[in-house]
Design an enzyme around this catalytic site. Sequence first.
Site, PDB file in Angstrom:
ATOM      1  N   GLU A 184       0.808  -1.217   0.000  1.00 48.02           N
ATOM      2  CA  GLU A 184       0.000   0.000   0.000  1.00 48.02           C
ATOM      3  C   GLU A 184       0.847   1.275   0.000  1.00 48.02           C
ATOM      4  O   GLU A 184       0.612   2.195   0.778  1.00 48.02           O
ATOM      5  CB  GLU A 184      -0.973  -0.008   1.190  1.00 48.02           C
ATOM      6  CG  GLU A 184      -1.866  -1.242   1.205  1.00 48.02           C
ATOM      7  CD  GLU A 184      -3.070  -1.126   2.129  1.00 48.02           C
ATOM      8  OE1 GLU A 184      -3.065  -0.266   3.014  1.00 48.02           O
ATOM      9  OE2 GLU A 184      -4.025  -1.903   1.941  1.00 48.02           O
ATOM     10  N   GLU A 237      -4.889  -9.216   0.708  1.00 49.07           N
ATOM     11  CA  GLU A 237      -5.700  -9.216   1.934  1.00 49.07           C
ATOM     12  C   GLU A 237      -7.136  -9.343   1.453  1.00 49.07           C
ATOM     13  O   GLU A 237      -7.494  -8.751   0.438  1.00 49.07           O
ATOM     14  CB  GLU A 237      -5.577  -7.895   2.717  1.00 49.07           C
ATOM     15  CG  GLU A 237      -4.245  -7.692   3.408  1.00 49.07           C
ATOM     16  CD  GLU A 237      -4.103  -6.290   4.031  1.00 49.07           C
ATOM     17  OE1 GLU A 237      -5.105  -5.545   4.137  1.00 49.07           O
ATOM     18  OE2 GLU A 237      -2.966  -5.947   4.389  1.00 49.07           O
TER      19      GLU A 237
END
Length: 575
Positions: free
Chosen positions: A171, A271
Amino acid sequence: MHKFTILDLWAFVSLLSSVFSKTLPIQRIGRYLYDSTGVRFYIKGVAFQKPGTLNPSSAEHSANGGFPEPSNFIDSLADTAACLNAIKNFKQLAINTIRVYSIDPTKNHTECMNALDEAGIYVIADTSLPLNGSINRASPSWDVSLMEQYFRQIDNLKSFPNLLAFNVGNEIVTKQENMNAAPFIKASVRETKAYLKSVNSSALVSYASTDGGGYTIDLAYYLTCGEPDTSVDLYGINVYRWCGDSNYQSSGYAAFKDNFQALSSALYMSEFGCDTAPKRLWTEVEAIYSSLMSDLWSGGSAFSYYPSLQGFGLTTTSNGSDPQTNDDFTRLAKQYSKAKGPNSPTIASAKNLSTTSTCTKTPGRVRLATDANLPPAPNPDACTCVDNTVFACQVRPDRSPAIIGELLDFACVQLGGDGIYKVGKGCDAIASRLTTRSKDPPGILSTCSPQTKLNYALSQYYRYQGSSPLSCDFYGNATIENENNKPKSGAEIEQAIAKCFQTHPPALNRTLARQPSSATSGKNSTGGTPSKTGGKQISSSREGAKISAANHDCAIQQLYITLSVVLSAYGMLIK
Ligand SMILES: *[C@@H]1O[C@H](CO)[C@@H](O)[C@H](O)[C@H]1NC(C)=O
Ligand SMILES: *[C@@H]1O[C@H](CO)[C@@H](O)[C@H](O)[C@H]1NC(C)=O
Ligand SMILES: *[C@@H]1O[C@H](CO)[C@@H](O)[C@H](O)[C@H]1NC(C)=O
Ligand SMILES: *[C@@H]1O[C@H](CO)[C@@H](O)[C@H](O)[C@H]1NC(C)=O
Ligand SMILES: *[C@@H]1O[C@H](CO)[C@@H](O)[C@H](O)[C@H]1NC(C)=O
Ligand SMILES: *[C@@H]1O[C@H](CO)[C@@H](O)[C@H](O)[C@H]1NC(C)=O
Ligand SMILES: *[C@@H]1O[C@H](CO)[C@@H](O)[C@H](O)[C@H]1NC(C)=O
Ligand SMILES: *[C@@H]1O[C@H](CO)[C@@H](O)[C@H](O)[C@H]1NC(C)=O
């Protein structure tokens, strides 16, 4: 006669370890993964990371543009007791992979890694670390200290047969504005791949993206396109779309998948879960491992074994070595036990598919650089030469990244002519500058460490101030070092730096293999050309929506933040 050598012993031991290894080597063919018997491999994973401490009012936090960032980390593979307990639960979960986010490369992970291997569990491990151990979102750079950290992480884990992938970032791009970090991520892929090659590791290289605003699709294609040497093998997206009793269509999975249909690398959900509705049914597992999705996706990693600071744990305590599993765990275990992705396409037909995709400028919001415009490779030898020979005024060695940032800001402003002294030629030499604004190439020291960059600014300032001892104090943060042997003026500093880069030309192979240089080319050491990024800024809808232990990845290197302010100011001046 053949004598028994250490090498033979090593070969014997590795033979033994491969005999006892329960995990088969995994290879990527085009956009699919296969084990060594040719069976399609799907990641059935879980995030395995205890959360660090999050301090939303810290300097680190604001240095990240407000992105949540823990100020420390816990190495989950180094806690053998906790690892062994977790493995019992992993078996119940029926997983084959864990994703770990923060590894301390000075620790010994042998017992945990071997126990995981015996349980048939692979590991996807980040090479980045929280705080300054990752490419900075707000003002990105790919430098010697980050690269060496990545190599240390790789050295620590590369010999374990169940190490599936090294993940170069989590991220890092979280909004449209920091798409300018993308070329630095890609540069980190380039050096990571070259290093793995040099140590004969077949580990995959991955990246884990947010499922965010308009950048999500562009970033996926950008990081997977082009030459195999610069593109990730395994692209991850953290997807939190499926909530409650949903289905393939109404969860948004179907429409989301359409965006990535032309991807040439393997894709997985780095995820998944739901981060809004409290009761997680995990019915998405059935979809992920079905033919609805298997032509594109290679499974995913459920979030999260330990609860993050916001919850979403499959266990109820984040401390202690044997946490209690909860209903979430039971539901996920039930789903994972049933999940078995189709064994198609065959490895032979996958070999027929193109394994690379050409980098094209996406028609949408972001015009990213192509491979030719990547930032230069860090050159440790040249930077060390500069460290040893150039700087008369140096920061004291124990200063924190935050102080380094403040001092750099101060010194660069003075040097840039905006400050009260109006001396010097600014900090162009240290600018990373692959930003949307700048048309100039990166500075010659752009890939050196934060300390080197600061020492450049301090020494320039000191010399421009006529080497007055007071001008190398910086509130007690700097000292004069061996100044008689150092360049005496701003111009001499520039010459000495150029000389270091001429005598230590960029030689990726030499650097990576850590062998003596044979290169003598007089290539221009600044390398690279400026990117032609010029994206409009579009705000992301989900940015900052999820605060998880996983979101550990950003560097605090505040110097880059402050520096970027200075550089932006220059950019405007130049225009
Ligand atoms: C790491 O631990 C293992 C098992 O305890 C041991 O055999 C090995 O020598 C250790 N490695 C290092 C580098 O200390
Ligand atoms: C991060 O900062 C610490 C000092 O606080 C330093 O020892 C370490 O090398 C830095 N890491 C990187 C990758 O720059
Ligand atoms: C890598 O493999 C090659 C060929 O098998 C060998 O010559 C080389 O020494 C190996 N390198 C390392 C670092 O193990
Ligand atoms: C473990 O966590 C609980 C609940 O968060 C807390 O009350 C307890 O003090 C913690 N124990 C340790 C040893 O950190
Ligand atoms: C691979 O492609 C060739 C040429 O298009 C085709 O003849 C062959 O049947 C394909 N093989 C598989 C296994 O799909
Ligand atoms: C070092 O620099 C920082 C930031 O400018 C300042 O706050 C601090 O007082 C200085 N001195 C020492 C000894 O840290
Ligand atoms: C690195 O080595 C490979 C093969 O040994 C060679 O093809 C390549 O050109 C080299 N790259 C550099 C930058 O020297
Ligand atoms: C590097 O490029 C600069 C600017 O184009 C030029 O002045 C310099 O001579 C070049 N250096 C080398 C070693 O080619």
